[in-house]
Scaffold this motif. Structure first.
Motif, PDB file in Angstrom:
ATOM      1  N   SER A   1       1.067  -1.370   0.095  1.00 56.89           N
ATOM      2  CA  SER A   1       0.136  -0.388   0.014  1.00 56.89           C
ATOM      3  C   SER A   1       0.972   1.202  -0.221  1.00 56.89           C
ATOM      4  CB  SER A   1      -0.972   0.107   0.963  1.00 56.89           C
ATOM      5  OG  SER A   1       0.299   0.116   2.164  1.00 56.89           O
ATOM      6  N   SER A   2       0.298   2.116   0.074  1.00 59.11           N
ATOM      7  CA  SER A   2       1.186   3.495  -0.394  1.00 59.11           C
ATOM      8  C   SER A   2       1.491   4.433   1.005  1.00 59.11           C
ATOM      9  CB  SER A   2       0.264   5.222  -0.841  1.00 59.11           C
ATOM     10  OG  SER A   2      -0.902   4.830  -0.242  1.00 59.11           O
ATOM     11  N   GLY A   3       0.825   3.012   2.187  1.00 59.08           N
ATOM     12  CA  GLY A   3       1.481   3.794   3.524  1.00 59.08           C
ATOM     13  C   GLY A   3       2.549   2.909   3.782  1.00 59.08           C
ATOM     14  N   ALA A   4       2.179   1.713   3.793  1.00 58.58           N
ATOM     15  CA  ALA A   4       3.276   0.008   3.852  1.00 58.58           C
ATOM     16  C   ALA A   4       4.700   1.044   3.447  1.00 58.58           C
ATOM     17  CB  ALA A   4       3.014  -0.239   3.819  1.00 58.58           C
ATOM     18  N   LEU A   5       4.192   1.271   2.183  1.00 61.30           N
ATOM     19  CA  LEU A   5       5.939   1.616   1.374  1.00 61.30           C
ATOM     20  C   LEU A   5       6.421   3.295   1.470  1.00 61.30           C
ATOM     21  CD1 LEU A   5       7.303   1.519  -1.199  1.00 61.30           C
ATOM     22  CD2 LEU A   5       5.626   3.122  -2.789  1.00 61.30           C
ATOM     23  N   ALA A   6       5.544   4.182   2.078  1.00 62.37           N
ATOM     24  CA  ALA A   6       5.644   4.943   2.650  1.00 62.37           C
ATOM     25  C   ALA A   6       6.903   5.491   3.889  1.00 62.37           C
ATOM     26  CB  ALA A   6       5.227   6.176   2.665  1.00 62.37           C
TER      27      ALA A   6
ATOM     28  N   THR B   1      -5.426  -2.171   8.095  1.00 59.02           N
ATOM     29  CA  THR B   1      -4.244  -0.728   8.612  1.00 59.02           C
ATOM     30  C   THR B   1      -3.441  -1.292   8.903  1.00 59.02           C
ATOM     31  OG1 THR B   1      -5.562  -2.081  11.210  1.00 59.02           O
ATOM     32  CG2 THR B   1      -6.763  -0.332   9.574  1.00 59.02           C
ATOM     33  N   ARG B   2      -3.374  -2.921   9.921  1.00 54.18           N
ATOM     34  CA  ARG B   2      -1.897  -2.975   9.791  1.00 54.18           C
ATOM     35  C   ARG B   2      -1.088  -2.825   8.507  1.00 54.18           C
ATOM     36  NH1 ARG B   2       1.895  -7.161   9.327  1.00 54.18           N
ATOM     37  NH2 ARG B   2       0.185  -8.651   8.794  1.00 54.18           N
ATOM     38  N   LYS B   3      -1.337  -2.803   6.965  1.00 50.96           N
ATOM     39  CA  LYS B   3      -0.247  -2.655   6.412  1.00 50.96           C
ATOM     40  C   LYS B   3      -0.731  -1.671   5.388  1.00 50.96           C
ATOM     41  CE  LYS B   3       0.719  -7.546   5.099  1.00 50.96           C
ATOM     42  NZ  LYS B   3       1.293  -8.104   4.777  1.00 50.96           N
ATOM     43  N   GLY B   4      -0.897  -0.940   6.497  1.00 53.81           N
ATOM     44  CA  GLY B   4      -0.654   0.247   6.187  1.00 53.81           C
ATOM     45  C   GLY B   4      -1.670   1.407   4.857  1.00 53.81           C
TER      46      GLY B   4
END
Length: 155
Positions: A18-23, A77-80
């Motif tokens: 996900s973009s969140g996990a990548l960030a 949500t854990r995966k961002g």
């Protein structure tokens, strides 16, 4: 900027994110947050990062693992993933009855594994597994009533 983009592409090559996990991973690697945001925005525009598609893929994986609504939402949500997007995908799956199917599949698995045991033990194991996987108590009650019935008419 180039180093951050290369690091992002390397991470995406290893696994979808996900973009969140990548960030989070890029910032952890020491890249400036503003540069990370620019790189991710560009990757989104290019179609290399798509949080909705990632969420739908993750939903399918979780359903294969017979997870419930609460469990899937937690995993997303854990995966961002953005909590709003995660809630939207989970709500759609719920409207489609996917979590009911998942709970019944879990019930059938537990019933097969516990065949021959006392009915109370079988139900307890099902409830335990269903709770760990994030199924709602109401749905677990429904499945237990349908699948875990006594063969003895005196029970």
């Amino acid at each position: 900027m180039d180093a951050c983009r290369e690091a992002a592409l390397t991470l995406l090559d290893a696994a979808a994110r996900s973009s969140g996990a990548l960030a989070r991973r890029l910032v952890d690697k020491g890249f400036d947050a503003k540069v990370v945001d620019q790189v991710i925005d560009r990757l989104i525009r290019l179609g290399l990062v798509n949080d909705l598609a990632y969420a739908q893929d993750l939903l399918r994986i979780c359903l294969r693992r017979t997870m419930g609504e609460r469990g899937v939402l937690s995993e997303m949500t854990r995966k961002g993933l953005d909590p709003g997007l995660a809630a939207q995908v989970v709500a759609q799956a719920s409207r489609e009855g996917l979590f009911v199917d998942s709970a019944y599949e879990l019930g059938r698995k537990v019933a097969r594994k516990t065949a021959g045991l006392d009915l109370k033990v079988r139900k307890r194991r099902f409830w335990s597994a269903g709770s760990r996987k994030g199924h709602s108590p109401g749905l677990l009650s429904q499945v237990a009533a349908d699948l875990f019935v006594s063969d003895d008419p005196l029970d």
